[in-house]
Structures are given as structure tokens and as C-alpha cells.
Design an enzyme around this catalytic site. Structure first.
Site, mmCIF file in Angstrom:
data_model
loop_
_atom_site.group_PDB
_atom_site.id
_atom_site.type_symbol
_atom_site.label_atom_id
_atom_site.label_comp_id
_atom_site.label_asym_id
_atom_site.label_seq_id
_atom_site.Cartn_x
_atom_site.Cartn_y
_atom_site.Cartn_z
ATOM 1 N N HIS A 102 0.828 -1.213 0.000
ATOM 2 C CA HIS A 102 0.000 0.000 0.000
ATOM 3 C C HIS A 102 0.857 1.255 0.000
ATOM 4 C CE1 HIS A 102 1.157 -0.468 4.180
ATOM 5 N NE2 HIS A 102 0.809 0.786 4.410
ATOM 6 N N ASP A 104 0.513 4.851 2.049
ATOM 7 C CA ASP A 104 -0.222 5.226 3.262
ATOM 8 C C ASP A 104 -1.405 6.146 2.957
ATOM 9 O OD1 ASP A 104 1.311 3.818 5.120
ATOM 10 O OD2 ASP A 104 2.780 5.428 5.288
ATOM 11 N N HIS A 249 4.670 0.141 0.280
ATOM 12 C CA HIS A 249 5.404 -0.708 1.215
ATOM 13 C C HIS A 249 4.496 -1.815 1.762
ATOM 14 C CE1 HIS A 249 3.651 2.493 3.667
ATOM 15 N NE2 HIS A 249 3.702 1.681 4.708
ATOM 16 N N ARG A 264 5.180 5.638 14.687
ATOM 17 C CA ARG A 264 5.273 6.263 13.357
ATOM 18 C C ARG A 264 4.737 7.675 13.406
ATOM 19 N NH1 ARG A 264 1.724 4.143 8.352
ATOM 20 N NH2 ARG A 264 0.844 6.217 8.398
#
Ligand code: SIN
Length: 273
Positions: A102, A104, A249, A264
């Protein structure tokens, strides 16, 4: 590109580089900031080892690159830090964040510019993250296919990803959903990148369902070509910083029931064009 304040070691010809000579817990000087930015633009995802970041230091590093945005699943934030998304898996996990290829939050009207992931606990083996260059994916399409895709847009829908997961509560307008060009132009490098992904992209607009499904399947398969990828092997206190406009990723969940833990931050992006 010559670098004076950092060392840059490429992982593959297409994507990924390890950066040495930077302490991310301290404010970066202008030259070092510029070189880290250049290394990101050149390599699409950059990695740092042996970093020790408080939540505030993590956020400060992210803010050098833009405003931070709370992730739709930000219920999983450390107290007092809504801009930080906790990434956690253990023996009780039913799924983990990012286990499909995907980009993000591509279901947002303005998907993030990038994300900075700092992992503090790593399984003994496994738990790598894979990254793929969407510049390479675009470049390797045939000319007739590039021309065909150029005029198309696609729908990116958050509902199939977020419904019933990550503690996500849809807002008044429901789940996030957006239309983006299938081929986007990077606002800094000017390069073209394929911008559909198997997680969020549900439809190529203007095509029949059969056409759309077949094209999406082909493009997603093409985007995952191993040659376009690098694979990062984490150590405790490593950091990965990816340019969400040019990569997809995939978090490899091959370590159940072991623990993997970290944080994150997500940097605000622009409307794709
Ligand atoms: C993500 O941000 O998609 C998760 C990546 C990872 O856990 O490796």
C-alpha cells in the site's frame, strides 16, 4: 550526488539507502537537513540505525519536513501524542498495520508526503518491511500503456481497510474516499509514478467493472515486481523514512507470536496531480 554531512549507502539500484552520520534526536542543521531530504528524493526510502528518540524528538524530526497529521487509526497513540501512531504486534494480534502492499492513506484527498517509522522492539527473526519504487513501476510500463493510463483516475476507498479494524470510527462523512490520477507527478522531482495500490484502490474510473478489475490486477502485480523493491531488516532503534508519493510498502508479518513494537509519524502531503 555528493554528500558532505552524511554517508549514503544504497541498498539496490532502484530504491533504498542506509544513512550514517546523523543523530536524529538532535535538531538537524540546514545543510544536513538538505542532504537528508536529497537522499530521500534520490533513494525514495532511507534508513537510520541506532537512533534513540523520545516522542517529542521523533515529532521534531518529522516536522522539519512538514506538518504532522494524525493517522485515521490514531486511537493507537501514546498519551498526549495524537500525531504518533503506535505500531504493535504480539501473540494477541489478529492483524498488523500495513500487511498488504500500500501507499499510506491513499484514500485521503491529500495523502501523506511521507512517514517515519521508529521501531524499538524487533522479533528475533522476521518482521522486515518491503518497499517498492513506483517510479520504476511507471518507467517499466510500455509506451501504449503509459499513454492509456495518463488520462485515467482511480477511486481509493478507506472502508475495506478500516471497517472493523484499528479501532477506526468513521466520521460524519463515513470512511475516507478519494479520486486520484493513476499516474501522478512527484511535486519535487517531477518524475512520474504509478499511483494505485491493492489495499485502497477499488476502481479505475470510467471503465466497466470487468475492465477495471483486470487493469487493477495487472497494475498491482506489476507494482510488486521484485526488481523494483528493497527489503529492510530492522534492528532495535532503527528508523525508516519513506516518500509516500513514490513508494508502496508492505509490512511482513512472518513473526507471529513474537512482539514487534514502535512508533510512526506521518507528514502531511499535497493533492496528487
Ligand atoms: C506501516 O506503516 O504501514 C507499517 C510498516 C511496518 O510496520 O513495517
Amino acid at each position: 550526488m555528493p554528500y558532505q554531512t552524511i554517508e549514503v549507502t544504497k541498498l539496490t539500484p532502484f530504491i533504498g539507502a542506509e544513512i550514517a552520520g546523523v543523530d536524529l534526536s538532535r535538531p538537524l542543521g540546514n545543510q544536513q537537513f538538505q542532504e537528508v531530504h536529497d537522499a530521500l528524493m534520490e533513494n525514495l526510502v532511507i534508513f537510520f540505525r541506532d537512533q534513540h528518540l523520545t516522542h517529542d524528538q521523533h515529532k521534531d524530526f518529522g516536522r522539519r519536513f512538514g506538518n504532522l497529521v494524525a493517522h485515521p487509526a490514531s486511537r493507537h497513540s501514546p498519551e498526549g501524542h495524537p500525531e504518533i501512531l503506535t505500531i504493535h504486534a504480539d501473540e494477541n494480534s489478529k492483524h498488523v498495520a500495513g500487511e498488504e502492499w500500500h501507499s499510506d492513506v491513499s484514500c485521503d484527498e491529500t495523502p501523506p508526503m511521507g512517514s517515519i517509522l521508529y521501531l524499538t522492539e524487533i522479533p528475533e527473526t522476521g518482521g522486515d518491511t518491503l518497499f517498492a519504487s513506483m517510479y520504476a513501476a511507471y518507467d517499466r510500463l510500455s509506451e501504449p500503456m503509459k499513454q492509456f493510463l495518463e488520462a485515467l483516475t482511480a477511486t481509493h476507498d478507506g472502508e475495506p481497510v478500516y471497517r472493523g479494524r484499528f479501532g477506526y470510527q468513521p466520521g460524519e462523512k463515513g470512511f475516507p474516499k478519494a479520486e486520484h490520477p493513476v499516474i501522478r507527478t512527484h511535486p519535487v522531482t517531477g518524475r512520474k509514478a504509478l499511483f494505485v495500490n491493492g489495499n485502497f484502490t477499488t476502481r479505475i474510473n470510467g471503465l466497466t467493472r470487468l475492465e477495471s478489475d483486470a487493469l487493477l490486477q495487472m497494475l498491482c502485480r506489476h507494482a510488486e515486481t521484485p526488481e523494483f523493491q528493497c527489503r529492510f531488516r530492522w534492528q532495535p532503534n532503527s528508523v525508516a523514512f519513506w516518500d509516500n508519493r513514490s513508494v508502496q510498502h508492505h509490512a511482513m508479518w512472518d513473526y507471529f507470536p513474537q512482539r514487534r513494537h514502535g512508533y510512526r509519524v506521518t507528514i502531511e502531503g499535497d493533492r496528487p496531480f
